[in-house]
Design an enzyme around this catalytic site. Structure first.
Site, mmCIF file in Angstrom:
data_model
loop_
_atom_site.group_PDB
_atom_site.id
_atom_site.type_symbol
_atom_site.label_atom_id
_atom_site.label_comp_id
_atom_site.label_asym_id
_atom_site.label_seq_id
_atom_site.Cartn_x
_atom_site.Cartn_y
_atom_site.Cartn_z
ATOM 1 N N LEU A 22 5.264 1.466 5.131
ATOM 2 C CA LEU A 22 5.663 0.177 4.981
ATOM 3 C C LEU A 22 6.886 0.088 3.938
ATOM 4 O O LEU A 22 6.983 -1.104 3.511
ATOM 5 C CB LEU A 22 4.424 -0.549 4.537
ATOM 6 C CG LEU A 22 3.248 -0.873 5.546
ATOM 7 C CD1 LEU A 22 1.949 -1.496 4.818
ATOM 8 C CD2 LEU A 22 3.653 -1.839 6.576
ATOM 9 N N PRO A 42 0.804 -1.131 -0.019
ATOM 10 C CA PRO A 42 0.084 -0.146 0.009
ATOM 11 C C PRO A 42 0.839 1.405 0.020
ATOM 12 O O PRO A 42 1.641 1.400 0.789
ATOM 13 C CB PRO A 42 -0.813 -0.146 1.340
ATOM 14 C CG PRO A 42 -0.853 -1.430 1.552
ATOM 15 C CD PRO A 42 0.553 -1.926 1.157
ATOM 16 N N ARG A 43 0.495 2.176 -0.774
ATOM 17 C CA ARG A 43 1.547 3.489 -1.164
ATOM 18 C C ARG A 43 1.572 4.248 -0.089
ATOM 19 O O ARG A 43 0.531 4.674 0.350
ATOM 20 C CB ARG A 43 0.714 3.746 -2.448
ATOM 21 C CG ARG A 43 1.428 4.991 -2.769
ATOM 22 C CD ARG A 43 0.470 5.746 -3.907
ATOM 23 N NE ARG A 43 1.169 7.083 -4.457
ATOM 24 C CZ ARG A 43 1.953 6.916 -5.432
ATOM 25 N NH1 ARG A 43 2.193 5.779 -6.051
ATOM 26 N NH2 ARG A 43 2.564 8.080 -5.905
ATOM 27 N N GLN A 44 2.602 4.562 0.281
ATOM 28 C CA GLN A 44 2.931 5.638 1.292
ATOM 29 C C GLN A 44 1.952 5.313 2.671
ATOM 30 O O GLN A 44 1.555 6.172 3.287
ATOM 31 C CB GLN A 44 2.522 6.942 0.431
ATOM 32 C CG GLN A 44 3.462 7.353 -0.597
ATOM 33 C CD GLN A 44 3.413 8.869 -0.828
ATOM 34 O OE1 GLN A 44 2.525 9.256 -1.521
ATOM 35 N NE2 GLN A 44 4.395 9.588 -0.653
ATOM 36 N N SER A 91 8.455 2.613 -0.996
ATOM 37 C CA SER A 91 9.190 3.281 -2.044
ATOM 38 C C SER A 91 10.509 2.494 -1.980
ATOM 39 O O SER A 91 10.936 2.033 -3.197
ATOM 40 C CB SER A 91 9.370 4.644 -1.574
ATOM 41 O OG SER A 91 9.968 4.824 -0.377
ATOM 42 N N SER A 92 11.286 2.241 -1.042
ATOM 43 C CA SER A 92 12.588 1.595 -0.789
ATOM 44 C C SER A 92 12.210 0.147 -1.304
ATOM 45 O O SER A 92 13.338 -0.419 -1.968
ATOM 46 C CB SER A 92 13.218 1.557 0.409
ATOM 47 O OG SER A 92 12.438 1.388 1.410
ATOM 48 N N ALA A 93 11.145 -0.473 -1.328
ATOM 49 C CA ALA A 93 11.152 -2.103 -1.746
ATOM 50 C C ALA A 93 11.377 -2.022 -3.392
ATOM 51 O O ALA A 93 12.145 -2.859 -3.914
ATOM 52 C CB ALA A 93 9.650 -2.477 -1.582
ATOM 53 N N ASP A 119 14.774 0.990 6.827
ATOM 54 C CA ASP A 119 13.811 0.102 5.752
ATOM 55 C C ASP A 119 14.736 -0.558 4.663
ATOM 56 O O ASP A 119 14.452 -1.799 4.497
ATOM 57 C CB ASP A 119 12.849 1.143 5.047
ATOM 58 C CG ASP A 119 12.650 2.482 5.613
ATOM 59 O OD1 ASP A 119 12.050 2.124 6.782
ATOM 60 O OD2 ASP A 119 13.112 3.534 5.240
HETATM 61 N N1 LIG Z 1 3.345 1.795 -4.425
HETATM 62 C C1 LIG Z 1 3.679 2.994 -5.031
HETATM 63 N N2 LIG Z 1 3.639 2.863 -6.216
HETATM 64 C C2 LIG Z 1 4.447 3.769 -6.903
HETATM 65 N N3 LIG Z 1 5.340 4.801 -6.376
HETATM 66 C C3 LIG Z 1 5.374 4.633 -4.897
HETATM 67 C C4 LIG Z 1 4.675 3.661 -4.244
HETATM 68 N N4 LIG Z 1 4.886 3.974 -3.140
HETATM 69 C C5 LIG Z 1 5.748 4.950 -2.978
HETATM 70 N N5 LIG Z 1 6.130 5.358 -4.237
HETATM 71 C C6 LIG Z 1 7.057 6.533 -4.474
HETATM 72 O O1 LIG Z 1 8.016 6.753 -3.253
HETATM 73 C C7 LIG Z 1 8.001 7.998 -3.079
HETATM 74 C C8 LIG Z 1 8.129 8.010 -1.501
HETATM 75 O O2 LIG Z 1 7.279 7.259 -0.871
HETATM 76 P P1 LIG Z 1 6.942 7.470 0.843
HETATM 77 O O3 LIG Z 1 6.599 8.666 1.219
HETATM 78 O O4 LIG Z 1 8.492 6.772 1.274
HETATM 79 O O5 LIG Z 1 6.217 6.122 1.115
HETATM 80 P P2 LIG Z 1 6.407 4.499 1.605
HETATM 81 O O6 LIG Z 1 6.097 4.809 3.166
HETATM 82 O O7 LIG Z 1 5.543 3.829 0.907
HETATM 83 O O8 LIG Z 1 7.833 4.403 1.450
HETATM 84 C C9 LIG Z 1 6.594 8.534 -3.531
HETATM 85 O O9 LIG Z 1 6.652 10.010 -3.821
HETATM 86 C C10 LIG Z 1 6.668 7.707 -4.845
HETATM 87 O O10 LIG Z 1 7.431 8.326 -5.898
HETATM 88 O O1 LIG Z 2 9.524 7.401 10.537
HETATM 89 C C1 LIG Z 2 9.769 6.181 10.498
HETATM 90 O O2 LIG Z 2 9.777 5.362 11.479
HETATM 91 C C2 LIG Z 2 10.393 5.985 9.423
HETATM 92 O O3 LIG Z 2 9.981 6.710 8.234
HETATM 93 C C3 LIG Z 2 10.594 6.435 6.900
HETATM 94 O O4 LIG Z 2 10.024 5.243 6.417
HETATM 95 P P1 LIG Z 2 8.408 5.382 5.554
HETATM 96 O O5 LIG Z 2 8.177 3.672 5.339
HETATM 97 O O6 LIG Z 2 8.785 5.870 4.100
HETATM 98 O O7 LIG Z 2 7.693 5.895 6.476
HETATM 99 C C4 LIG Z 2 12.134 6.453 6.986
HETATM 100 O O8 LIG Z 2 12.449 5.935 5.721
HETATM 101 C C5 LIG Z 2 12.601 5.367 8.020
HETATM 102 O O9 LIG Z 2 14.059 5.538 8.149
HETATM 103 C C6 LIG Z 2 11.976 5.970 9.120
HETATM 104 O O10 LIG Z 2 12.415 5.312 10.412
HETATM 105 MG MG LIG Z 3 9.564 5.408 1.983
#
Ligand SMILES: Nc1ncnc2c1ncn2[C@@H]1O[C@H](COP(=O)(O)OP(=O)(O)O)[C@@H](O)[C@H]1O
Ligand SMILES: O=C(O)[C@H]1O[C@H](OP(=O)(O)O)[C@H](O)[C@@H](O)[C@@H]1O
Ligand SMILES: [Mg+2]
Length: 377
Positions: free
Chosen positions: A142, A137-139, A145-147, A190
């Site tokens: 979880l 699930p986006r943002q 982004s880094s996955a 992450d």
């Molecule tokens: N499910 C997704 N599909 C495509 N891009 C994503 C997705 N989730 C995150 N991103 C990309 O990663 C960026 C950062 O996401 P982030 O706020 O760190 O969310 P997360 O907590 O899911 O890592 C977003 O602005 C977008 O560019």
């Molecule tokens: O605030 C946190 O616990 C984490 O936030 C970011 O992760 P995200 O999945 O994008 O919310 C960050 O990248 C981590 O380093 C933090 O611990």
């Molecule tokens: Mg992220």
């Protein structure tokens, strides 16, 4: 690594007289899982410590297919550029923002390339097409982004056959750099959980970070974990935005933020002992303290009312609860066992939250990866 050599037998033996078409070049595919920051987050961003695990409930996958040109393929859903109407476009931007995964793939290509040049790692010629898919699930905190970035990096390591030349400890830094290129404020936890898999204790102490550029990562046996539950709601939160104010205050030397962050880091240290001793009463106490400290530093406005409600709903049945990341999803622990889990499920459903058992993925480092480790404690 998946290799695709799917050829029909007719085509393969050229029975119809004409020369068989050349086999499609083999593709490389890698997966990376969501992650849960169990204890100590977000102190990873501040020379602290965390315990995090790789979460099997969700994953992202990236496919690399050799091709004539270098192509970064937009995802049909996550990188939408064709809309039914202007309402649809505006609605989409309001809910999910402007960005999808394309920028992440581009950025990791750049960071990987520069890392190889800087470290005199030769890269063979040849182009490729990168495409991705994800059900994280986006943002939602979880680490969606880094996955995507982590899976893409794995594809590049195999395409260029340099897995043995890029140390496992360094890979989370490359993943983080790719996101920092894009202005995303994030930490290493992450990326460490996603590169290593399983449950990892991480110490980002300044001395080590300053001298080596990465932390000390200690894989832990996943059997020390009790059953945990994941709670989330349709509630995207931008981790960069959430972090930026606290980050600025920390950089400005704000005493409250600095001392609170040290407290958060101590939680992971104490949590490691608690887990090893299977002292789950202590674990519950530490999870709650972790979230309470986050709340006092970030403030309710920045955390968001729905996120706070998730934590509170879980706590209403006596479960320990905290964010998995910067917001969007919560990890909960029911110290009283199955009857409490049932209560948790009921209150979450009543509140409209999804609740499911958290699946912990064991480490998936292969032999080539393990050989690159400078220390394995
Ligand atoms: N499910 C997704 N599909 C495509 N891009 C994503 C997705 N989730 C995150 N991103 C990309 O990663 C960026 C950062 O996401 P982030 O706020 O760190 O969310 P997360 O907590 O899911 O890592 C977003 O602005 C977008 O560019
Ligand atoms: O605030 C946190 O616990 C984490 O936030 C970011 O992760 P995200 O999945 O994008 O919310 C960050 O990248 C981590 O380093 C933090 O611990
Ligand atoms: Mg992220």
């Amino acid at each position: 690594m998946a290799i695709d050599r799917s050829l029909s037998s007719d085509a393969a033996d050229g029975r119809n007289g004409s020369a068989p078409p050349p086999p499609p070049p083999p593709f490389i595919e890698h997966k990376a899982y969501a992650r849960v920051g169990l204890l100590g987050n977000p102190s990873d961003v501040y020379f602290g410590r965390t315990i995090s695990f790789s979460l099997g409930n969700f994953s992202a996958s990236v496919r690399l297919q050799p091709s004539d040109d270098l192509v970064i393929q937009p995802h049909p859903v996550h990188d939408l550029v064709r809309f039914d109407s202007i309402d649809h476009l505006v609605n989409r931007l309001q809910n999910e923002g402007y960005y999808g995964g394309v920028r992440l793939l581009m950025s990791i290509c750049k960071v990987f390339y520069k890392h190889c040049i800087d470290n005199k790692i030769d890269l063979k010629g040849g182009n490729f097409t990168l495409s991705y898919d994800t059900n994280i699930p986006r943002q939602m905190g979880l680490s969606g982004s880094s996955a995507i970035v982590c899976a893409a990096l794995s594809c590049l390591l195999d395409f260029y056959k340099v897995r043995h030349l890029v140390k496992v400890e360094v890979r989370p830094n490359l993943i983080l750099s790719a996101e920092m290129e894009l202005g995303i404020v994030a930490g290493l936890q992450d990326r460490v959980a996603q590169v290593y898999g399983g449950l990892v204790y991480m110490d980002f102490c300044k001395e080590h970070m300053d001298s080596l550029g990465y932390g000390m990562y200690t894989p832990m046996d996943i059997s020390v974990l009790p059953p945990l539950h994941l709670i989330y709601a349709e509630n995207p939160s931008d981790s960069g935005k959430v972090h930026s104010t606290v980050r600025k205050r920390w950089l400005d030397g704000d005493k409250f933020i600095i001392s609170s962050m040290e407290e958060v880091a101590k939680i992971a240290l104490e949590g490691r002992t608690a887990l090893l001793e299977k002292d789950y009463t202590k674990l519950a106490e530490l999870m709650n303290r972790n979230f309470d400290l986050r709340r006092s530093m970030f403030g309710d406005d920045s955390l968001g009312s729905l996120n706070l409600k998730m934590v509170e709903v879980a706590r209403s049945v006596g479960a320990a609860s905290k964010f998995t990341g910067s917001g969007g999803a919560v990890i909960a622990f029911c110290p009283n066992g199955p009857s409490q889990v049932e209560q948790l499920e009921n209150v979450c459903r009543e509140a409209g939250f999804v609740v499911q058992p958290a699946i912990v993925v064991p480490s998936f480092l292969n032999e080539d990866d393990l050989k690159t480790l400078s220390h394995c404690s």
